[in-house]
Scaffold this active site. Structure first.
Site, PDB file in Angstrom:
ATOM      1  N   GLU A 160       0.854  -1.192   0.000  1.00 13.64           N
ATOM      2  CA  GLU A 160       0.000   0.000   0.000  1.00 13.64           C
ATOM      3  C   GLU A 160       0.885   1.234   0.000  1.00 13.64           C
ATOM      4  O   GLU A 160       1.973   1.222   0.567  1.00 13.64           O
ATOM      5  CB  GLU A 160      -0.833   0.024   1.292  1.00 13.64           C
ATOM      6  CG  GLU A 160      -2.307  -0.204   1.134  1.00 13.64           C
ATOM      7  CD  GLU A 160      -3.064   0.873   0.377  1.00 13.64           C
ATOM      8  OE1 GLU A 160      -2.487   1.616  -0.437  1.00 13.64           O
ATOM      9  OE2 GLU A 160      -4.285   0.958   0.603  1.00 13.64           O
ATOM     10  N   ASP A 161       0.392   2.299  -0.593  1.00 12.96           N
ATOM     11  CA  ASP A 161       1.118   3.565  -0.513  1.00 12.96           C
ATOM     12  C   ASP A 161       0.950   4.174   0.877  1.00 12.96           C
ATOM     13  O   ASP A 161       1.891   4.642   1.485  1.00 12.96           O
ATOM     14  CB  ASP A 161       0.639   4.551  -1.587  1.00 12.96           C
ATOM     15  CG  ASP A 161      -0.880   4.611  -1.697  1.00 12.96           C
ATOM     16  OD1 ASP A 161      -1.584   3.966  -0.886  1.00 12.96           O
ATOM     17  OD2 ASP A 161      -1.365   5.308  -2.597  1.00 12.96           O
ATOM     18  N   ASP A 175      -4.394   5.224   6.106  1.00 14.22           N
ATOM     19  CA  ASP A 175      -4.905   6.445   6.742  1.00 14.22           C
ATOM     20  C   ASP A 175      -5.875   6.025   7.854  1.00 14.22           C
ATOM     21  O   ASP A 175      -5.466   5.738   8.976  1.00 14.22           O
ATOM     22  CB  ASP A 175      -5.559   7.272   5.631  1.00 14.22           C
ATOM     23  CG  ASP A 175      -6.119   8.601   6.091  1.00 14.22           C
ATOM     24  OD1 ASP A 175      -5.803   9.031   7.197  1.00 14.22           O
ATOM     25  OD2 ASP A 175      -6.880   9.224   5.321  1.00 14.22           O
ATOM     26  N   PHE A 189      -2.651  15.640   4.370  1.00  9.04           N
ATOM     27  CA  PHE A 189      -2.821  15.047   3.053  1.00  9.04           C
ATOM     28  C   PHE A 189      -1.507  15.158   2.278  1.00  9.04           C
ATOM     29  O   PHE A 189      -0.916  16.231   2.193  1.00  9.04           O
ATOM     30  CB  PHE A 189      -3.949  15.768   2.309  1.00  9.04           C
ATOM     31  CG  PHE A 189      -4.284  15.113   1.008  1.00  9.04           C
ATOM     32  CD1 PHE A 189      -4.988  13.917   0.977  1.00  9.04           C
ATOM     33  CD2 PHE A 189      -3.885  15.689  -0.187  1.00  9.04           C
ATOM     34  CE1 PHE A 189      -5.280  13.293  -0.228  1.00  9.04           C
ATOM     35  CE2 PHE A 189      -4.185  15.073  -1.401  1.00  9.04           C
ATOM     36  CZ  PHE A 189      -4.881  13.877  -1.419  1.00  9.04           C
ATOM     37  N   ARG A 197       1.184  12.085  -9.031  1.00 10.76           N
ATOM     38  CA  ARG A 197       1.712  10.717  -8.867  1.00 10.76           C
ATOM     39  C   ARG A 197       3.154  10.590  -9.341  1.00 10.76           C
ATOM     40  O   ARG A 197       3.894   9.738  -8.885  1.00 10.76           O
ATOM     41  CB  ARG A 197       0.853   9.721  -9.661  1.00 10.76           C
ATOM     42  CG  ARG A 197      -0.556   9.563  -9.146  1.00 10.76           C
ATOM     43  CD  ARG A 197      -1.194   8.327  -9.767  1.00 10.76           C
ATOM     44  NE  ARG A 197      -2.642   8.291  -9.640  1.00 10.76           N
ATOM     45  CZ  ARG A 197      -3.279   7.889  -8.537  1.00 10.76           C
ATOM     46  NH1 ARG A 197      -2.600   7.499  -7.495  1.00 10.76           N
ATOM     47  NH2 ARG A 197      -4.593   7.883  -8.507  1.00 10.76           N
TER      48      ARG A 197
END
Ligand code: 5GP
Length: 180
Positions: A104-105, A108, A157, A170
């Site tokens: 996963e990046d 959260d 964020f 990205r």
């Protein structure tokens, strides 16, 4: 690192983790994975879209045989997690009896990972672990054991290194966080 700023759509971001620091950390995670999965031919399952850069770098640190598969899950619109997992685009690999490393990046709230873990567990893999480049501990709403963790970050964020803001960012090699 010189502080760089970037504008994406209506928002401004400044550098928070440099490409060099990321590379260093990914290399260390690779060392851990090589020890833990030697001879096990694991399947890396990358959660699209954001994890494509992290996964590409991480798997190239892996020395033994491994396989790679992709899924698409979505719980985000704009800069807020919607809390529901909207889509899932197929898992093509046969995971029964296999060692799975989900990549996963960012974790959260943990909603995405929590639900995906449940789905995956039903397919009876030999083991499941999570590798997430970023984790926001203060935002986590589920008990998740994230064995391979790149960086813990504040609940801001972020974009770059695979992560986007409404489609943009990205391609940025560094990670940037939102300027309030
Ligand atoms: P969770 O379900 O853990 O709340 O959110 C997981 C997904 O939301 C991540 O895979 C990622 O796509 C997206 N996400 C969470 N935080 C951020 C962030 O700071 N920036 C970006 N671009 N996406 C995020």
């Amino acid at each position: 690192m010189d502080n760089k700023t970037v504008q994406l759509h209506d928002l401004n971001f400044s550098t928070s983790i440099s490409a060099e620091k990321i590379a260093e950390r990914v290399e260390q995670l690779g060392v851990d994975l090589n020890l833990d999965y030697e001879g096990k031919n694991p399947i890396f399952i990358a959660v699209l879209n954001g994890a494509f850069v992290f996964t590409a770098d991480l798997v190239r640190q892996f020395k033994g045989n491994c396989e790679l598969s992709f899924v698409k899950l979505a719980s985000y619109a704009g800069t807020e997690s919607s809390g529901t997992i909207a889509t899932r685009i197929g898992l093509e690999a046969e995971v029964r009896g296999r060692h799975i490393i989900i990549t996963e990046d960012i974790v959260d709230t943990g909603n995405t990972m929590f639900h995906f873990l449940q789905e995956l567990a039903e397919l009876s893999p030999a083991s499941i672990e999570i590798a997430s480049l970023l984790v926001k501990p203060d935002a986590l709403q589920h008990e998740l054991d994230i064995k391979y963790k790149g960086f813990e970050i504040p609940t801001d964020f972020v974009v770059g290194y695979g992560l986007d803001y409404n489609g943009l960012g990205r391609n940025l090699p560094d990670i940037y966080s939102l300027i309030h």
